[in-house]
Design an enzyme around this catalytic site. Structure first.
Site, mmCIF file in Angstrom:
data_model
loop_
_atom_site.group_PDB
_atom_site.id
_atom_site.type_symbol
_atom_site.label_atom_id
_atom_site.label_comp_id
_atom_site.label_asym_id
_atom_site.label_seq_id
_atom_site.Cartn_x
_atom_site.Cartn_y
_atom_site.Cartn_z
ATOM 1 N N HIS A 186 0.955 -1.547 -0.001
ATOM 2 C CA HIS A 186 0.021 -0.407 -0.127
ATOM 3 C C HIS A 186 0.863 1.180 0.262
ATOM 4 O O HIS A 186 1.554 1.812 0.854
ATOM 5 C CB HIS A 186 -0.887 -0.328 0.754
ATOM 6 C CG HIS A 186 -2.006 0.803 1.056
ATOM 7 N ND1 HIS A 186 -3.617 0.935 1.042
ATOM 8 C CD2 HIS A 186 -2.047 2.332 1.542
ATOM 9 C CE1 HIS A 186 -4.023 2.268 0.837
ATOM 10 N NE2 HIS A 186 -3.019 3.320 1.348
ATOM 11 N N CYS A 187 1.204 2.229 -0.905
ATOM 12 C CA CYS A 187 1.203 2.985 -1.192
ATOM 13 C C CYS A 187 0.982 4.330 -0.593
ATOM 14 O O CYS A 187 0.046 4.807 -1.260
ATOM 15 C CB CYS A 187 1.983 3.330 -2.492
ATOM 16 S SG CYS A 187 2.916 4.751 -2.925
ATOM 17 N N PRO A 188 1.505 5.220 0.229
ATOM 18 C CA PRO A 188 0.297 6.018 0.447
ATOM 19 C C PRO A 188 0.449 7.984 -0.452
ATOM 20 O O PRO A 188 -0.440 8.424 -0.134
ATOM 21 C CB PRO A 188 1.480 6.991 2.028
ATOM 22 C CG PRO A 188 2.688 6.768 1.852
ATOM 23 C CD PRO A 188 2.388 4.889 0.901
ATOM 24 N N ASN A 209 -2.090 6.597 -2.387
ATOM 25 C CA ASN A 209 -3.785 6.797 -1.551
ATOM 26 C C ASN A 209 -4.257 5.725 -2.165
ATOM 27 O O ASN A 209 -5.618 5.000 -2.689
ATOM 28 C CB ASN A 209 -3.936 8.090 -1.736
ATOM 29 C CG ASN A 209 -5.410 8.461 -0.979
ATOM 30 O OD1 ASN A 209 -5.608 7.751 0.401
ATOM 31 N ND2 ASN A 209 -6.323 8.303 -1.122
ATOM 32 N N ASN A 210 -3.435 4.281 -2.301
ATOM 33 C CA ASN A 210 -3.987 3.044 -2.837
ATOM 34 C C ASN A 210 -2.950 1.877 -2.615
ATOM 35 O O ASN A 210 -1.543 2.540 -2.731
ATOM 36 C CB ASN A 210 -4.782 3.258 -4.124
ATOM 37 C CG ASN A 210 -4.984 2.485 -4.750
ATOM 38 O OD1 ASN A 210 -5.511 1.948 -4.202
ATOM 39 N ND2 ASN A 210 -5.993 1.999 -5.857
#
EC number: 2.3.1.225
Length: 285
Positions: free
Chosen positions: A156-158, A161-162
């Site tokens: 999950h990559c902030p 945002n996904n």
């Protein structure tokens, strides 16, 4: 837990949805397809907005501080067009990564009717996620931020945002590639600008005052160096994972592959789609 002649496993002993709790997986998937995929996570939204603002800041410094005041017309035009094209491709890739369903498994599909439709063999083991009550396909993992199980979840990559998963990994790879390219381009332009300003008059190399010009370019250099380092490493990691047909989660957990791994070239074609072409690097395709 025995059900219809097959074994059912989960991390916790959560019961199946009751038979009268109707669930139409086809209608759920259709509803999901009609809606725009967007994760309502405060940290992720802030990081995504920051990403756009940093790219806009870089474009402002490159265009208005370095290129427009330049006396070399073709130098300004060529570098301006190139940098802005790369910026548009980077932001488009970011938007596609953020708004594309990464491969979410439908919630609550762990019903008796759904499993009967799977036509499982007697004794076959299936897994249920106790957090979103869904049948977990092979290589799917639950994301606590997206609150869904994601097929071939890498991480999950902030910043986007996904989750990065089966359906949006291509866009994430393009995002890291284009950010690395514009970062490198910005650093090269900063080097030329400092050199030309030192050789000539600082008041003539920019429409801004010398102190403001120096501050803006120093911040751009720091931004370019940090983003180039981060995205170049991430791009290399993603390509390595694709070629080895292994997600980052599987690598960190040292999971032994129970699936037949694709060859390196087959892995690239499965993620980017079809034979090599310009469509591979087109985030609009």
């Amino acid at each position: 837990m025995q059900s219809s002649g097959h074994r059912f496993r989960d991390v916790e002993h959560h019961p199946l949805l009751a038979e009268n709790d109707s669930y139409d997986s086809s209608s759920s998937e259709a509803d999901t397809a009609e809606r725009v995929w967007f994760i309502r996570d405060g940290c992720g939204m802030v990081c995504a907005i920051m990403t756009w603002l940093l790219v806009v800041y870089a474009d402002f410094v490159v265009t208005f501080v370095m290129l427009l005041p330049s006396k070399d017309f073709w130098y300004s035009v060529i570098n301006g067009v190139l940098f802005n094209c790369l910026a548009v491709l980077a932001l488009s890739s970011h938007l596609r990564t953020m708004l594309t369903d990464p491969g979410a498994v439908p919630k609550g599909n762990a019903t008796k009717e759904y499993m009967d439709n799977l036509q499982l063999k007697p004794g076959e083991v299936i897994y249920k996620c106790p957090k979103c009550c869904s049948i977990k396909p092979e290589r799917a993992h639950h994301c606590s931020i997206c609150k869904r199980c994601i097929r071939k979840m890498d991480h999950h990559c902030p910043w986007v945002n996904n989750c990065v998963g089966e359906k949006n990994q291509r866009f994430f790879v393009l995002f890291t590639m284009y950010i690395a390219l514009i970062s490198a381009h910005a650093l090269v332009l900063c080097g030329f600008q400092f050199f030309s300003c030192v050789r000539g008059q600082w008041t003539e190399c920019s429409d801004f005052s010398p102190p403001v010009t120096v501050i803006l370019m120093i911040f751009l250099c720091l931004e370019g160096f940090l983003f180039l380092t981060f995205t170049a490493v991430m791009f290399g990691t993603q390509i390595h994972s694709i070629c080895n047909d292994e997600t980052e989660i599987e690598r960190l957990k040292s999971e032994k592959p129970t699936w037949e791994r694709r060859l390196r070239w087959e892995g690239m074609k499965s993620v980017f789609g079809g034979q090599p072409s310009l469509l591979w690097i087109n985030p609009f395709a």
